[in-house]
Design an enzyme around this catalytic site. Structure first.
Site, PDB file in Angstrom:
ATOM      1  CE  LYS A 120     -10.960  -3.177 -66.554  1.00 36.21           C
ATOM      2  NZ  LYS A 120      -9.579  -3.313 -67.115  1.00 36.21           N
ATOM      3  CG  PHE A 135       0.063  -5.251 -66.197  1.00 36.47           C
ATOM      4  CD1 PHE A 135      -1.216  -5.617 -65.770  1.00 36.47           C
ATOM      5  CD2 PHE A 135       0.661  -5.995 -67.203  1.00 36.47           C
ATOM      6  CE1 PHE A 135      -1.873  -6.704 -66.330  1.00 36.47           C
ATOM      7  CE2 PHE A 135       0.012  -7.096 -67.770  1.00 36.47           C
ATOM      8  CZ  PHE A 135      -1.258  -7.452 -67.323  1.00 36.47           C
ATOM      9  NE  ARG A 168     -11.840  -9.683 -74.860  1.00 35.25           N
ATOM     10  CZ  ARG A 168     -10.799  -9.481 -74.038  1.00 35.25           C
ATOM     11  NH1 ARG A 168     -10.978  -9.273 -72.735  1.00 35.25           N
ATOM     12  NH2 ARG A 168      -9.573  -9.456 -74.506  1.00 35.25           N
ATOM     13  CB  THR A 205      -5.839  -4.438 -73.889  1.00 33.20           C
ATOM     14  OG1 THR A 205      -6.401  -5.744 -74.045  1.00 33.20           O
ATOM     15  CG2 THR A 205      -5.443  -4.228 -72.436  1.00 33.20           C
ATOM     16  NE  ARG A 243     -10.835  -2.084 -72.595  1.00 34.17           N
ATOM     17  CZ  ARG A 243     -10.433  -3.347 -72.489  1.00 34.17           C
ATOM     18  NH1 ARG A 243     -10.028  -4.007 -73.559  1.00 34.17           N
ATOM     19  NH2 ARG A 243     -10.439  -3.949 -71.310  1.00 34.17           N
ATOM     20  CG  HIS A 286     -13.131  -7.734 -67.085  1.00 37.45           C
ATOM     21  ND1 HIS A 286     -11.910  -8.293 -67.389  1.00 37.45           N
ATOM     22  CD2 HIS A 286     -13.992  -8.779 -66.905  1.00 37.45           C
ATOM     23  CE1 HIS A 286     -12.039  -9.621 -67.376  1.00 37.45           C
ATOM     24  NE2 HIS A 286     -13.285  -9.936 -67.084  1.00 37.45           N
ATOM     25  CD  GLU A 317     -13.416 -13.344 -66.207  1.00 34.16           C
ATOM     26  OE1 GLU A 317     -14.283 -12.595 -66.722  1.00 34.16           O
ATOM     27  OE2 GLU A 317     -12.252 -13.437 -66.649  1.00 34.16           O
TER      28      GLU A 317
HETATM   29  P1  IDP Z   1      -8.215  -7.207 -71.358  1.00 33.41           P
HETATM   30  O1  IDP Z   1      -8.859  -6.418 -70.225  1.00 33.41           O
HETATM   31  O2  IDP Z   1      -8.357  -6.497 -72.674  1.00 33.41           O
HETATM   32  O3  IDP Z   1      -8.678  -8.646 -71.397  1.00 33.41           O
HETATM   33  P2  IDP Z   1      -5.734  -8.187 -70.190  1.00 33.41           P
HETATM   34  O4  IDP Z   1      -4.493  -8.471 -70.959  1.00 33.41           O
HETATM   35  O5  IDP Z   1      -6.530  -9.345 -69.666  1.00 33.41           O
HETATM   36  O6  IDP Z   1      -6.644  -7.215 -71.070  1.00 33.41           O
HETATM   37  O7  IDP Z   1      -5.296  -7.260 -68.956  1.00 33.41           O
HETATM   38  C1  IDP Z   1      -6.183  -7.003 -67.891  1.00 33.41           C
HETATM   39  C2  IDP Z   1      -6.135  -5.534 -67.558  1.00 33.41           C
HETATM   40  O8  IDP Z   1      -4.858  -5.202 -67.028  1.00 33.41           O
HETATM   41  C3  IDP Z   1      -6.319  -4.601 -68.759  1.00 33.41           C
HETATM   42  O9  IDP Z   1      -7.675  -4.379 -69.079  1.00 33.41           O
HETATM   43  C4  IDP Z   1      -5.640  -3.334 -68.276  1.00 33.41           C
HETATM   44  O10 IDP Z   1      -6.498  -2.618 -67.365  1.00 33.41           O
HETATM   45  C5  IDP Z   1      -4.487  -3.900 -67.476  1.00 33.41           C
HETATM   46  N1  IDP Z   1      -3.276  -4.046 -68.300  1.00 33.41           N
HETATM   47  C6  IDP Z   1      -3.034  -4.990 -69.222  1.00 33.41           C
HETATM   48  N2  IDP Z   1      -1.829  -4.835 -69.782  1.00 33.41           N
HETATM   49  C7  IDP Z   1      -1.281  -3.773 -69.185  1.00 33.41           C
HETATM   50  C8  IDP Z   1      -0.021  -3.111 -69.341  1.00 33.41           C
HETATM   51  O11 IDP Z   1       0.835  -3.486 -70.130  1.00 33.41           O
HETATM   52  N3  IDP Z   1       0.178  -2.014 -68.535  1.00 33.41           N
HETATM   53  C9  IDP Z   1      -0.760  -1.579 -67.640  1.00 33.41           C
HETATM   54  N4  IDP Z   1      -1.952  -2.178 -67.468  1.00 33.41           N
HETATM   55  C10 IDP Z   1      -2.209  -3.256 -68.234  1.00 33.41           C
HETATM   56 MG    MG Z   2      -8.371 -10.156 -70.015  1.00 36.91          MG
END
Ligand code: IDP
Ligand code: MG
Length: 138
Positions: free
Chosen positions: A9, A57, A86, A92, A103, A116, A127
């Site tokens: 990212k 978000f 993952r 996350t 992370r 990601h 994707e």
């Molecule tokens: P992931 O990247 O671990 O799969 P996802 O739930 O798919 O997580 O969310 C995508 C991206 O959105 C996250 O990596 C993070 O950058 C952002 N994100 C997810 N949840 C939140 C939140 O509650 N607040 C702010 N950003 C969030």
């Molecule tokens: Mg995701």
């Protein structure tokens, strides 16, 4: 073999952590089959993050993901490579991510969480086709 989509990212690019992140996957034994530094616009992000469009978000996520270039890559390895990636990424929210994960080692913010990785075989296919439509199937 199995493939998954990885994005380093904008925070990872800005902080000079792309080599560290990709290097971890390489040292694990995974192989990079496609990679490019790209600027992502709203439209491609809406396709990529279709499941999150409209969430609280989402606007912050798009603003962050489009503020600078990202490194988009397809990573290949044995069965369930998406799951290995993952696990190596960590939770996350970096504050909940275990030490030893990307992370967990480098992040503190839930939005700016460095990397990601696709969350299933189906997501990986979907994707990878968005970012590398011409990549040959394995
Ligand atoms: P992931 O990247 O671990 O799969 P996802 O739930 O798919 O997580 O969310 C995508 C991206 O959105 C996250 O990596 C993070 O950058 C952002 N994100 C997810 N949840 C939140 C939140 O509650 N607040 C702010 N950003 C969030
Ligand atoms: Mg995701």
């Amino acid at each position: 073999m199995d493939r998954t989509l990885v994005i380093c990212k904008p925070d990872a690019v800005e902080r000079g952590l792309v080599g560290e992140i990709i290097g971890r996957f390489e040292r694990k034994g995974l192989r990079i089959v496609a990679a490019e530094l790209r600027a992502l616009d709203r439209d491609v992000l809406a396709r990529h993050y279709a499941e999150h469009v409209g969430k609280g978000f989402y606007d912050d996520l798009v603003a962050f993901m489009s503020r600078g270039p990202v490194l988009v890559a397809v990573v290949e390895g044995p069965e369930d490579t998406w799951s290995v990636v993952r696990q190596m990424m960590g939770a996350t929210n970096p504050m909940n991510a275990s030490a030893g994960t990307i992370r967990g080692d480098f992040g503190t913010m839930v939005t700016e969480n460095l990397v990601h990785g696709s969350d299933s075989v189906e997501s990986a296919r979907r994707e990878a086709a968005i970012f590398f439509p011409d990549l040959q199937q394995e």
